[in-house]
Design a protein around this motif. Structure first.
Motif, PDB file in Angstrom:
ATOM      1  N   GLU A  29       0.809  -1.220   0.000  1.00 24.39           N
ATOM      2  CA  GLU A  29       0.000   0.000   0.000  1.00 24.39           C
ATOM      3  C   GLU A  29       0.843   1.271   0.000  1.00 24.39           C
ATOM      4  O   GLU A  29       0.337   2.355  -0.316  1.00 24.39           O
ATOM      5  CB  GLU A  29      -0.961   0.008   1.194  1.00 24.39           C
ATOM      6  CG  GLU A  29      -0.310   0.213   2.555  1.00 24.39           C
ATOM      7  CD  GLU A  29       0.272  -1.063   3.132  1.00 24.39           C
ATOM      8  OE1 GLU A  29       0.823  -0.986   4.251  1.00 24.39           O
ATOM      9  OE2 GLU A  29       0.187  -2.130   2.489  1.00 24.39           O
ATOM     10  N   ARG A  30       2.132   1.163   0.322  1.00 23.00           N
ATOM     11  CA  ARG A  30       2.985   2.349   0.293  1.00 23.00           C
ATOM     12  C   ARG A  30       3.650   2.538  -1.069  1.00 23.00           C
ATOM     13  O   ARG A  30       4.192   3.609  -1.349  1.00 23.00           O
ATOM     14  CB  ARG A  30       4.039   2.311   1.392  1.00 23.00           C
ATOM     15  CG  ARG A  30       5.123   1.272   1.225  1.00 23.00           C
ATOM     16  CD  ARG A  30       6.327   1.543   2.132  1.00 23.00           C
ATOM     17  NE  ARG A  30       6.018   1.438   3.526  1.00 23.00           N
ATOM     18  CZ  ARG A  30       6.411   0.441   4.331  1.00 23.00           C
ATOM     19  NH1 ARG A  30       7.148  -0.536   3.840  1.00 23.00           N
ATOM     20  NH2 ARG A  30       6.098   0.426   5.597  1.00 23.00           N
ATOM     21  N   ALA A  63       1.080   7.994  -4.060  1.00 17.59           N
ATOM     22  CA  ALA A  63      -0.252   7.916  -3.452  1.00 17.59           C
ATOM     23  C   ALA A  63      -0.305   6.870  -2.348  1.00 17.59           C
ATOM     24  O   ALA A  63      -1.149   5.971  -2.369  1.00 17.59           O
ATOM     25  CB  ALA A  63      -1.297   7.609  -4.524  1.00 17.59           C
ATOM     26  N   ALA A 122      -1.164   5.250   1.373  1.00 15.08           N
ATOM     27  CA  ALA A 122      -2.323   5.424   2.244  1.00 15.08           C
ATOM     28  C   ALA A 122      -2.007   6.447   3.327  1.00 15.08           C
ATOM     29  O   ALA A 122      -0.932   6.442   3.931  1.00 15.08           O
ATOM     30  CB  ALA A 122      -2.696   4.092   2.883  1.00 15.08           C
ATOM     31  N   ARG A 123      -2.951   7.337   3.590  1.00 11.55           N
ATOM     32  CA  ARG A 123      -2.775   8.396   4.583  1.00 11.55           C
ATOM     33  C   ARG A 123      -3.419   8.005   5.913  1.00 11.55           C
ATOM     34  O   ARG A 123      -4.423   7.312   5.944  1.00 11.55           O
ATOM     35  CB  ARG A 123      -3.411   9.695   4.079  1.00 11.55           C
ATOM     36  CG  ARG A 123      -2.735  10.260   2.838  1.00 11.55           C
ATOM     37  CD  ARG A 123      -3.611  11.285   2.157  1.00 11.55           C
ATOM     38  NE  ARG A 123      -4.800  10.639   1.572  1.00 11.55           N
ATOM     39  CZ  ARG A 123      -5.729  11.278   0.878  1.00 11.55           C
ATOM     40  NH1 ARG A 123      -5.628  12.572   0.683  1.00 11.55           N
ATOM     41  NH2 ARG A 123      -6.779  10.629   0.391  1.00 11.55           N
ATOM     42  N   TRP A 124      -2.820   8.489   7.011  1.00 11.55           N
ATOM     43  CA  TRP A 124      -3.353   8.242   8.341  1.00 11.55           C
ATOM     44  C   TRP A 124      -4.026   9.503   8.865  1.00 11.55           C
ATOM     45  O   TRP A 124      -3.631  10.629   8.539  1.00 11.55           O
ATOM     46  CB  TRP A 124      -2.234   7.830   9.299  1.00 11.55           C
ATOM     47  CG  TRP A 124      -1.785   6.415   9.106  1.00 11.55           C
ATOM     48  CD1 TRP A 124      -1.012   5.935   8.086  1.00 11.55           C
ATOM     49  CD2 TRP A 124      -2.109   5.289   9.930  1.00 11.55           C
ATOM     50  NE1 TRP A 124      -0.832   4.580   8.230  1.00 11.55           N
ATOM     51  CE2 TRP A 124      -1.487   4.163   9.343  1.00 11.55           C
ATOM     52  CE3 TRP A 124      -2.849   5.134  11.097  1.00 11.55           C
ATOM     53  CZ2 TRP A 124      -1.591   2.886   9.893  1.00 11.55           C
ATOM     54  CZ3 TRP A 124      -2.946   3.871  11.637  1.00 11.55           C
ATOM     55  CH2 TRP A 124      -2.324   2.761  11.045  1.00 11.55           C
ATOM     56  N   ASN A 166      -8.735   6.295  11.845  1.00 11.77           N
ATOM     57  CA  ASN A 166      -8.856   6.509  10.404  1.00 11.77           C
ATOM     58  C   ASN A 166     -10.298   6.511   9.921  1.00 11.77           C
ATOM     59  O   ASN A 166     -10.589   7.091   8.874  1.00 11.77           O
ATOM     60  CB  ASN A 166      -8.060   5.443   9.654  1.00 11.77           C
ATOM     61  CG  ASN A 166      -6.558   5.677   9.743  1.00 11.77           C
ATOM     62  OD1 ASN A 166      -6.116   6.788   9.996  1.00 11.77           O
ATOM     63  ND2 ASN A 166      -5.780   4.626   9.556  1.00 11.77           N
ATOM     64  N   ASP A 188     -10.427   4.438   1.509  1.00 12.80           N
ATOM     65  CA  ASP A 188     -10.382   4.441   0.054  1.00 12.80           C
ATOM     66  C   ASP A 188      -8.966   4.538  -0.499  1.00 12.80           C
ATOM     67  O   ASP A 188      -8.712   4.109  -1.636  1.00 12.80           O
ATOM     68  CB  ASP A 188     -11.227   5.588  -0.492  1.00 12.80           C
ATOM     69  CG  ASP A 188     -12.716   5.356  -0.282  1.00 12.80           C
ATOM     70  OD1 ASP A 188     -13.087   4.257   0.167  1.00 12.80           O
ATOM     71  OD2 ASP A 188     -13.504   6.277  -0.559  1.00 12.80           O
ATOM     72  N   ASP A 189      -8.016   5.082   0.273  1.00 15.14           N
ATOM     73  CA  ASP A 189      -6.640   5.175  -0.199  1.00 15.14           C
ATOM     74  C   ASP A 189      -6.047   3.798  -0.505  1.00 15.14           C
ATOM     75  O   ASP A 189      -5.096   3.692  -1.277  1.00 15.14           O
ATOM     76  CB  ASP A 189      -5.755   5.848   0.852  1.00 15.14           C
ATOM     77  CG  ASP A 189      -6.026   7.330   0.979  1.00 15.14           C
ATOM     78  OD1 ASP A 189      -6.844   7.852   0.198  1.00 15.14           O
ATOM     79  OD2 ASP A 189      -5.428   7.975   1.852  1.00 15.14           O
ATOM     80  N   LEU A 190      -6.589   2.760   0.109  1.00 14.32           N
ATOM     81  CA  LEU A 190      -6.050   1.423  -0.079  1.00 14.32           C
ATOM     82  C   LEU A 190      -6.578   0.735  -1.332  1.00 14.32           C
ATOM     83  O   LEU A 190      -5.995  -0.246  -1.791  1.00 14.32           O
ATOM     84  CB  LEU A 190      -6.370   0.549   1.137  1.00 14.32           C
ATOM     85  CG  LEU A 190      -5.749   0.984   2.465  1.00 14.32           C
ATOM     86  CD1 LEU A 190      -6.382   0.219   3.614  1.00 14.32           C
ATOM     87  CD2 LEU A 190      -4.244   0.774   2.441  1.00 14.32           C
ATOM     88  N   PHE A 223      -8.875   4.783 -10.956  1.00 17.47           N
ATOM     89  CA  PHE A 223      -8.396   5.933 -10.175  1.00 17.47           C
ATOM     90  C   PHE A 223      -7.392   6.767 -10.957  1.00 17.47           C
ATOM     91  O   PHE A 223      -6.836   7.727 -10.431  1.00 17.47           O
ATOM     92  CB  PHE A 223      -7.726   5.434  -8.888  1.00 17.47           C
ATOM     93  CG  PHE A 223      -8.622   4.587  -8.035  1.00 17.47           C
ATOM     94  CD1 PHE A 223      -9.468   5.177  -7.101  1.00 17.47           C
ATOM     95  CD2 PHE A 223      -8.641   3.210  -8.174  1.00 17.47           C
ATOM     96  CE1 PHE A 223     -10.304   4.391  -6.324  1.00 17.47           C
ATOM     97  CE2 PHE A 223      -9.476   2.420  -7.400  1.00 17.47           C
ATOM     98  CZ  PHE A 223     -10.315   3.013  -6.475  1.00 17.47           C
TER      99      PHE A 223
END
Length: 467
Positions: free
Chosen positions: A83-84, A93, A95-97, A117, A246-248, A433
């Motif tokens: 995911e990173r 892009a 994933a954001r915390w 989150n 949704d970032d994932l 996306f």
């Protein structure tokens, strides 16, 4: 380095779910693969190789050629942080915390970790603390609490908080004792059904296998993504009113179709029953009892569709006093001793260490690949023995398995690579996306190379029906 060789770890998984002999796999690479005192590389290589080898075995039993899984340890360890390693267009892009998620020191000197989150978890923690929504205010409010007391109060309020423990403290905790003896993957026959033959040979190992997925975040979606990489028809079902992350999705949604259903009304439940009646596998990754409360527990599914494989993920193990508690990888790491142990291994004072996380969401990713492996093992056993099956994995149980692999004395001497350093381990393709660059799957099969035939898409893009 203490602990078994990766081949022994892999074969222990293989035989632990009732498969005979050795897993057909070739393993390459050496530890450490990521900076940790824990054997993240070994866990990644073994769990991914197990799932890949099981896909190969299904293909062989369908009349395909025999082949061995090929897994490189560094690539596998990187996939534990998939995911990173994302780029949408020209922009990274990851994933954001949430801005108040993380660790805080309580008034008794005990650290706690907040997982905020999801908006309702964030709002609930702030309501419990009675403070403003910033780190300074949250930190000040927590200094008025004892760590274990806040953990318990948050759990009773349905929030996601963990107090940091050492391994010694976790091992005497009732939940630690409840999961201590559990295997990393549990297969249980839950209903009678005649043997279900594997579909006739297809081009890909899992072609013709239908997987209904009700999951979110990382572990459950990684299971579905892994099955899709080998050709399964994976339909991910979510609901517009449920919070997600949704970032994932650009990472975990690869290879799947995505539909939306609201199980709060009978029309949505009726559609899901129809889908389940035509499914080979039902994967669920919500809090224990949540999906079952709508009529889709394993026993109900086995009655609806004899021969189904029900694959279930939980945070703390579905047994013991925390069996139904909400949780995520970061919280289980904190509660079960990993943050304390990693800090001490890195040189912190054992009596007063700041929490140190693992270099990847290793419990999530390992659990996802173990779920996929257990699912494939259940399909093999269903074909040979009949029956409906339940496959159970928990983050806490995966943590116990990881602990049992041993520790590395000099594990911190390697870096975590950056995306631009990964070269041909990345692939780029259109997605729902935008143009997506992401990590390739590390489990390789020479005759049927895993790949994702469908791009990831936003939740609810497709109709709730089988292809």
């Amino acid at each position: 380095m203490a602990g078994p060789a990766v081949r022994a770890i892999l074969d222990g998984l293989w035989q632990g779910v009732g498969l005979a002999g050795e897993a057909p796999a070739r393993l390459a690479g050496a530890e450490p693969a990521l900076p940790s005192s824990f054997r993240i590389g070994a866990a990644a290589q073994a769990s991914i190789a197990a799932a890949t080898a099981a896909a190969a075995e299904i293909h062989r039993r369908r009349g395909g050629p025999a082949q061995q899984a090929e897994v490189d340890m560094r690539h596998a360890a990187l996939e534990f942080g998939s995911e990173r390693y994302l780029r949408l267009g020209d922009a990274a892009a990851p994933a954001r915390w949430d801005d108040i998620a993380g660790t805080y020191l309580c008034g008794d000197g005990r650290w706690v970790r907040l997982h905020t989150n999801f908006p309702h978890h964030r709002a609930g923690v702030l309501r419990l603390l009675g403070c403003e929504a910033n780190r300074a205010a949250v930190g000040a409010a927590l200094r008025g609490w004892e760590g274990f007391a806040f953990e318990q109060a948050a759990a009773e309020a349905g929030m996601c908080v963990a107090a940091m423990r050492s391994f010694a403290e976790w091992d005497v905790h009732p939940q630690g004792q409840a999961v201590a003896a559990l295997p990393p993957v549990r297969l249980e026959r839950i209903g009678e059904a005649p043997p279900t033959p594997l579909p006739p040979r297809g081009v890909r190992p899992l072609e013709g296998i239908r997987v209904l997925e009700a999951t979110r975040v990382i572990a459950g979606p990684v299971c579905g993504r892994t099955l899709a990489a080998h050709g399964a028809d994976v339909l991910h079902v979510s609901a517009a009113h449920l919070p997600g992350f949704d970032d994932l999705l650009p990472d975990t949604g690869r290879g799947k179709r995505s539909a939306a259903l609201d199980l709060r009304d009978e029309a949505g439940r009726a559609v899901l029953r129809g889908l389940a009646a035509g499914a080979d596998v039902f994967v669920q990754g919500y809090r224990p009892g949540a999906v079952a409360s709508h009529g889709f527990g394993p026993e109900a599914l086995a009655a609806l569709r004899p021969g189904i494989v029900c694959t279930s993920l939980s945070a703390y193990g579905e047994v013991g006093p925390w069996g139904g508690r909400r949780g995520f990888d970061s919280l289980v790491q904190t509660a079960s001793g990993f943050n304390h142990a990693e800090a001490v291994a890195a040189g912190a004072d054992p009596a007063d260490p700041d929490p140190r996380v693992l270099p990847a969401q290793a419990l999530d990713h390992a659990s996802g690949f173990l779920l996929a492996f257990g699912t494939l093992a259940a399909l093999l056993r269903r074909a040979a023995e009949g029956g409906s099956w339940k496959v159970t994995v928990s983050l806490a149980g995966t943590g116990q398995w990881l602990r049992g692999l041993g520790r590395l004395e000099d594990g911190f001497g390697v870096p975590v690579p950056k995306l631009e350093e990964l070269g041909d381990l990345l692939e780029t393709a259109p997605s729902g996306f935008g143009r997506l660059t992401a990590l390739r799957h590390s489990g390789r099969l020479p005759e049927t190379p895993p790949h994702w035939a469908l791009p990831p898409v936003p939740l609810g893009t497709h109709r709730a029906e089988w292809a």
